[in-house]
Design a protein around this motif. Structure first.
Motif, short mmCIF file in Angstrom:
data_model
loop_
_atom_site.label_atom_id
_atom_site.label_comp_id
_atom_site.label_asym_id
_atom_site.label_seq_id
_atom_site.Cartn_x
_atom_site.Cartn_y
_atom_site.Cartn_z
N HIS A 55 1.96 -0.61 -13.32
CA HIS A 55 2.07 -2.07 -13.44
C HIS A 55 0.80 -2.83 -13.08
O HIS A 55 0.79 -4.05 -13.04
N LYS A 56 -0.28 -2.11 -12.79
CA LYS A 56 -1.53 -2.81 -12.47
C LYS A 56 -2.50 -2.62 -13.64
O LYS A 56 -2.27 -3.17 -14.70
N LEU B 198 2.83 8.75 -4.17
CA LEU B 198 2.11 9.15 -2.95
C LEU B 198 3.05 9.89 -1.99
O LEU B 198 2.68 10.89 -1.39
N PRO C 275 -0.04 3.59 -10.30
CA PRO C 275 1.03 2.68 -10.71
C PRO C 275 0.90 2.39 -12.20
O PRO C 275 -0.20 2.45 -12.74
N ASN D 144 -7.94 -2.00 -1.78
CA ASN D 144 -7.20 -3.15 -2.30
C ASN D 144 -7.52 -4.43 -1.55
O ASN D 144 -7.07 -5.50 -1.93
N SER E 202 0.96 2.56 1.90
CA SER E 202 1.68 3.56 1.10
C SER E 202 1.11 4.96 1.28
O SER E 202 1.73 5.94 0.88
N ALA F 110 -4.51 -7.30 -8.46
CA ALA F 110 -4.50 -6.12 -7.58
C ALA F 110 -3.07 -5.80 -7.15
O ALA F 110 -2.78 -4.67 -6.74
N HIS G 231 -4.06 2.04 2.16
CA HIS G 231 -2.89 1.16 2.04
C HIS G 231 -1.77 1.78 2.87
O HIS G 231 -1.75 2.99 3.10
N ASP H 284 -5.41 8.11 -4.33
CA ASP H 284 -4.57 6.95 -4.58
C ASP H 284 -5.33 6.06 -5.56
O ASP H 284 -6.28 5.36 -5.17
N ASN I 19 6.64 3.89 -9.06
CA ASN I 19 5.46 3.12 -8.65
C ASN I 19 4.47 4.09 -8.00
O ASN I 19 4.75 5.29 -7.92
N ALA I 20 3.38 3.56 -7.49
CA ALA I 20 2.38 4.44 -6.85
C ALA I 20 2.90 4.95 -5.50
O ALA I 20 2.62 6.08 -5.11
N THR I 21 3.67 4.12 -4.81
CA THR I 21 4.19 4.51 -3.49
C THR I 21 5.05 5.76 -3.60
O THR I 21 4.93 6.69 -2.79
N ALA J 125 -4.23 3.47 -7.15
CA ALA J 125 -3.48 2.23 -7.40
C ALA J 125 -4.40 1.11 -7.89
O ALA J 125 -4.00 0.31 -8.73
N GLN J 126 -5.61 1.06 -7.36
CA GLN J 126 -6.50 -0.05 -7.74
C GLN J 126 -7.45 0.31 -8.88
O GLN J 126 -8.22 -0.55 -9.31
C1 LIG Z 1 -4.38 0.96 -2.69
C2 LIG Z 1 -2.91 0.86 -2.98
N1 LIG Z 1 -2.13 1.93 -2.81
C3 LIG Z 1 -0.82 1.91 -3.09
C4 LIG Z 1 -0.20 0.76 -3.52
C5 LIG Z 1 1.26 0.77 -3.81
O1 LIG Z 1 1.48 0.60 -5.19
P1 LIG Z 1 2.95 0.34 -5.76
O2 LIG Z 1 3.25 -1.08 -5.47
O3 LIG Z 1 2.86 0.65 -7.20
O4 LIG Z 1 3.88 1.25 -5.03
C6 LIG Z 1 -0.97 -0.41 -3.70
C7 LIG Z 1 -0.33 -1.66 -4.12
O5 LIG Z 1 -0.87 -2.72 -4.09
C8 LIG Z 1 -2.36 -0.35 -3.42
O6 LIG Z 1 -3.14 -1.42 -3.58
#
Ligand SMILES: Cc1ncc(COP(=O)(O)O)c(C=O)c1O
Length: 405
Positions: free
Chosen positions: A221-222, A98, A219, A171, A121, A29, A119, A196, A93-95, A198-199
């Motif tokens: 990388h997940k 977002l 992201p 997450n 983020s 995760a 999250h 989002d 990245n996802a952050t 990300a997961q």
């Molecule tokens: C639900 C969720 N949103 C956003 C993020 C941020 O992702 P990143 O680390 O790629 O910026 C994560 C990272 O674990 C996440 O679990």
């Protein structure tokens, strides 16, 4: 592959334990690992054979760089149901994706509907926009298992609501939000939807058209199996997002403003070409396997893990119950045992990598009633095997026994 290995005099069978003396990775995760071999091969090949800037030069190497990026954008579009690949912008990245979406779309006095499962983020940029632009935010409540109250969400729409910003998968709790239903509600109200993912990107089917998603942050990388430092944002052609960064794009150099043309408008500066070369291979693996099959497999492993953990006296599982829909993330707590202690023993004595603490999502822990303690998060991913799940169950059972005695 690195092998960290620690030993203890715990009693899990010798052979099994010896086999697991390499890292048993349950932190997908956060970032998936190990990656499919073709991901590392593509990155290595890129570094050895090329190093040019994509979109900046007419020589062969620069064109090859552009081709890899083009190919990855096309494969991502295929995976996510995006009609025009140029509506996907690469990010770190996802952050970053977002932040681009929230800060590029929201204006003074707008209202946003979000959830109690977000999250940091999503939450931190929203809180920053509250302070700096007077944006109003409603966090729709969730129950302890991570289900959003859709009636409360429907009631949250106001005259000035311009955006709903929701996670697709929690997450912390592993619950899956009904993005399709939320998308329909938003469409009827003329409100845009930011998801989002990300997961869930690469781990659950996503179709931005069918799900009425206007902005999708993911992201690389997940679940997409790429390297850290990769990610992206899908931006509906109906939305003119203000760019997050301004600068060189390799074209339209005579203009002082950021070009209107996509994806250049949202991709100032040199892209992470080696990362995108690797991500492209990860996405191809996901496309080949299919997100339905990946999700089914991860769900089955999550059920096995839950069944095993439920045998541990007093252990509390967070999130959806056995048999219910969820991602591969399974969080738990043992009574009177600090999650960080459990995480440390799993790591040092069994070579099992899990995540402990609040997982950057205090809102979700508040919802689950675990804000004070945090939890142990064991997250399953693409490379997780049945044997690894059994090993984790045995380890937790053994630690619980030892701890009790
Ligand atoms: C639900 C969720 N949103 C956003 C993020 C941020 O992702 P990143 O680390 O790629 O910026 C994560 C990272 O674990 C996440 O679990």
């Amino acid at each position: 592959m690195p092998s960290i290995f620690f030993f203890s005099d715990q009693s899990i069978g010798g052979d099994d334990k010896q086999n697991m003396m390499k890292t048993t990775y349950f932190d997908h995760a956060a970032s998936s690992w190990p990656k499919p071999p073709q991901v590392a091969q593509a990155v290595g090949k890129w570094v050895e054979d090329n190093g040019a800037n994509p979109g900046r030069g007419s020589h062969r190497l620069a064109m090859d760089a552009s081709r890899i990026i083009y190919d990855c954008r096309w494969n991502l579009a295929d995976l996510l149901g995006v009609k025009n690949p140029l509506d996907i912008a690469f990010t770190a990245n996802a952050t970053m994706a977002l932040n681009m979406a929230l800060s590029g779309y929201l204006r003074e006095g707008d209202h946003v509907i979000s959830t109690e499962l977000e999250h940091n983020s999503v939450r931190r940029p929203l809180e920053w926009l509250k302070r700096t632009r007077g944006v109003e935010v409603t966090y729709v409540p969730a129950d302890r298992k991570g289900n959003i109250d859709l009636t409360a969400l429907a009631d949250a729409f106001r005259k000035n609501t311009r955006l709903a910003a929701v996670s697709h998968g929690s997450n912390v709790l592993g619950s899956i939000l009904q993005v399709g239903e939320i998308g329909e509600m938003c469409r009827k109200k003329g409100v845009r939807l930011l998801v989002d993912a990300a997961q869930t990107a690469g781990a659950l089917p996503i179709d931005v058209e069918k799900m009425n998603i206007d902005l999708l942050a993911f992201p690389g990388h997940k679940g997409l199996l790429g390297l850290q430092g990769t990610g992206g944002l899908y931006i509906s052609p109906e939305i003119d997002l203000e760019p997050f960064m301004y600068g060189g794009t390799g074209g339209f150099s005579e203009e002082t403003g950021q070009p209107d043309v996509r994806p250049d408008r949202y991709e100032a500066g040199t892209l992470n070409t080696p990362g995108i070369a690797g991500l492209n291979e990860g996405v191809k693996v996901v496309l080949q396997e299919g997100t339905e099959a990946i999700h089914r497999r991860e769900w089955e492993l999550s059920q096995l893990l839950m069944e095993g953990l439920m045998q541990v006296e007093g252990l509390e599982l967070l999130g959806p119950s056995l048999g219910e829909a969820r991602t591969g993330t399974v969080s738990f707590l043992l009574p009177k045992m600090d999650p960080s202690e459990m995480g440390m023993i799993l790591d040092k004595s069994y070579g099992i990598a899990v995540r402990t603490g609040l997982h950057c999502s205090p809102l979700s822990h508040q919802t689950a009633g675990t804000l004070g303690s945090g939890a142990v998060r064991a997250s399953i991913g693409f490379s997780t095997t049945r044997d690894e799940v059994v090993y984790v169950i045995q380890a937790v059972q053994e630690i619980a026994r030892t701890y009790r005695d």
